[in-house]
Write an enzyme that holds these catalytic residues in place. Structure first.
Site, PDB file in Angstrom:
ATOM      1  N   GLU A  16      47.599  39.568  27.993  1.00  0.00           N
ATOM      2  CA  GLU A  16      46.245  39.931  28.398  1.00  0.00           C
ATOM      3  C   GLU A  16      45.512  40.512  27.208  1.00  0.00           C
ATOM      4  OE1 GLU A  16      45.138  42.146  32.156  1.00  0.00           O
ATOM      5  OE2 GLU A  16      44.571  43.658  30.662  1.00  0.00           O
ATOM      6  N   THR A  47      40.156  40.025  30.400  1.00  0.00           N
ATOM      7  CA  THR A  47      39.447  40.913  31.315  1.00  0.00           C
ATOM      8  C   THR A  47      37.945  40.865  31.049  1.00  0.00           C
ATOM      9  OG1 THR A  47      39.434  42.845  29.867  1.00  0.00           O
ATOM     10  CG2 THR A  47      41.417  42.471  31.156  1.00  0.00           C
ATOM     11  N   TYR A  48      37.195  41.538  31.929  1.00  0.00           N
ATOM     12  CA  TYR A  48      35.838  41.942  31.548  1.00  0.00           C
ATOM     13  C   TYR A  48      35.584  43.329  32.109  1.00  0.00           C
ATOM     14  CZ  TYR A  48      34.240  39.911  36.108  1.00  0.00           C
ATOM     15  OH  TYR A  48      34.060  39.583  37.425  1.00  0.00           O
ATOM     16  N   HIS A  75      39.538  36.838  34.329  1.00  0.00           N
ATOM     17  CA  HIS A  75      39.521  37.694  35.512  1.00  0.00           C
ATOM     18  C   HIS A  75      38.217  37.438  36.266  1.00  0.00           C
ATOM     19  CE1 HIS A  75      42.570  40.913  34.003  1.00  0.00           C
ATOM     20  NE2 HIS A  75      42.883  39.704  33.564  1.00  0.00           N
ATOM     21  N   ARG A 105      39.698  42.583  43.302  1.00  0.00           N
ATOM     22  CA  ARG A 105      38.578  43.387  43.790  1.00  0.00           C
ATOM     23  C   ARG A 105      37.825  43.947  42.600  1.00  0.00           C
ATOM     24  NH1 ARG A 105      39.265  49.358  45.926  1.00  0.00           N
ATOM     25  NH2 ARG A 105      39.310  49.559  43.649  1.00  0.00           N
TER      26      ARG A 105
END
Length: 288
Positions: A16, A47-48, A75, A105
């Site tokens: 990641e 990710t962000y 993501h 979420r």
């Protein structure tokens, strides 16, 4: 290539990374990726930021990964997203040739009490993506020591089963330093009818304060062996990193022995330490 198909054939190795801020050049992350490619990873997730910040850079990073010939998995969160927002972004990913998504979420930005979007739970996001974008391979997050907001492990596993039933094809675990707890988690989810592969997320122990912060934030335990490292070296950064690196290598071997379907390292964009950890662990490519 769909990651779920890979997981049926082999144990995967993945990383990641996170995208640079808007005013930071891509050079650093490009170098990080090039170093990680040396290990022939099966995929790289990106990710962000909270609330969708850095989403544009997320797409830049995923594009760079795809152009290099590697699999990218962005993501995708509920935070601030309406159903139409989700459809637009999913179509954009499809146009980029992205076939894999980690549906979450998402963490609430400071001051938020909900997602401020149409969905409050990852299972609802997975349901929409699975129904309207069947070409996507969907990953879901799992919490070996229970999501911090869940009232019980049983409720958390029931929600995990719902993610599977709505279309999640494999699970990615959040950090867990307690391998025994991870093994209990695997046993419980299999008894609950959760059959999809589990990729173990490992957070390297490199710096004391961030390690404590992230562990507590996720409601995770600190085993005695790790607590001893904090006690001995929290005021000696160099010795802490050395001991933490050795601890992470041992953890990798323990997780592999626990029967994981994949090994996913949260790199924090620190390719030098990740390289050292993997080589010390005897992992030189994704055929480990």
């Amino acid at each position: 290539m769909k990651i779920a198909e890979l997981l049926q054939k082999k144990r995967t190795l993945s990383f990641e990374v996170f995208p640079p801020k808007a005013d930071i050049p891509m050079d650093g992350i490009v170098e990080t990726l090039s170093r990680l490619y040396d290990f022939k990873p099966d995929f790289i997730s990106c990710t962000y930021g909270a609330g969708g910040s850095s989403r544009g850079r997320n797409i830049e990073v995923c594009t760079a990964v795809q152009k290099s010939g590697h699999l990218a998995m962005p993501h995708f969160t509920c935070i601030g997203n309406s159903r139409d927002d989700i459809r637009v972004l999913a179509k954009e990913y499809a146009a980029m040739g992205l076939e894999n998504v980690l549906a979450l979420r998402g963490d609430f930005p400071a001051g938020w009490e909900g997602t401020r979007g149409d969905f409050s739970y990852a299972s609802d996001l997975i349901s929409l993506l699975g129904a309207e974008f069947p070409g996507l391979c969907l990953a879901a997050a799992a919490y070996p020591e229970k999501h911090i907001s869940a009232p019980s492990m049983e409720m958390d596993i029931a929600h995990l089963r719902l993610k599977q039933d709505r279309g999640a094809q494999f699970l990615m675990t959040q950090l867990c330093h307690d391998v025994t707890a991870f093994e209990r988690f695997l046993e419980k989810i299999r008894k609950a009818g959760i059959t999809i592969p589990v990729v173990a997320g490992i957070m390297p122990v490199l710096v004391a304060e961030p390690t404590i912060r992230m562990t507590i934030y996720n409601g995770c335990s600190i085993p005695a062996e790790l607590a001893s490292i904090f006690g001995k070296y929290q005021h000696d950064p160099e010795s802490f990193t050395k001991a933490g690196t050795e601890y992470t290598v041992t953890q990798i071997h323990r997780f592999i022995a626990a029967g994981i379907n994949g090994l996913h390292l949260y790199t924090l964009n620190k390719w030098k330490k990740i390289t050292e950890i993997l080589k010390t662990a005897g992992i030189h490519d994704s055929s480990f």
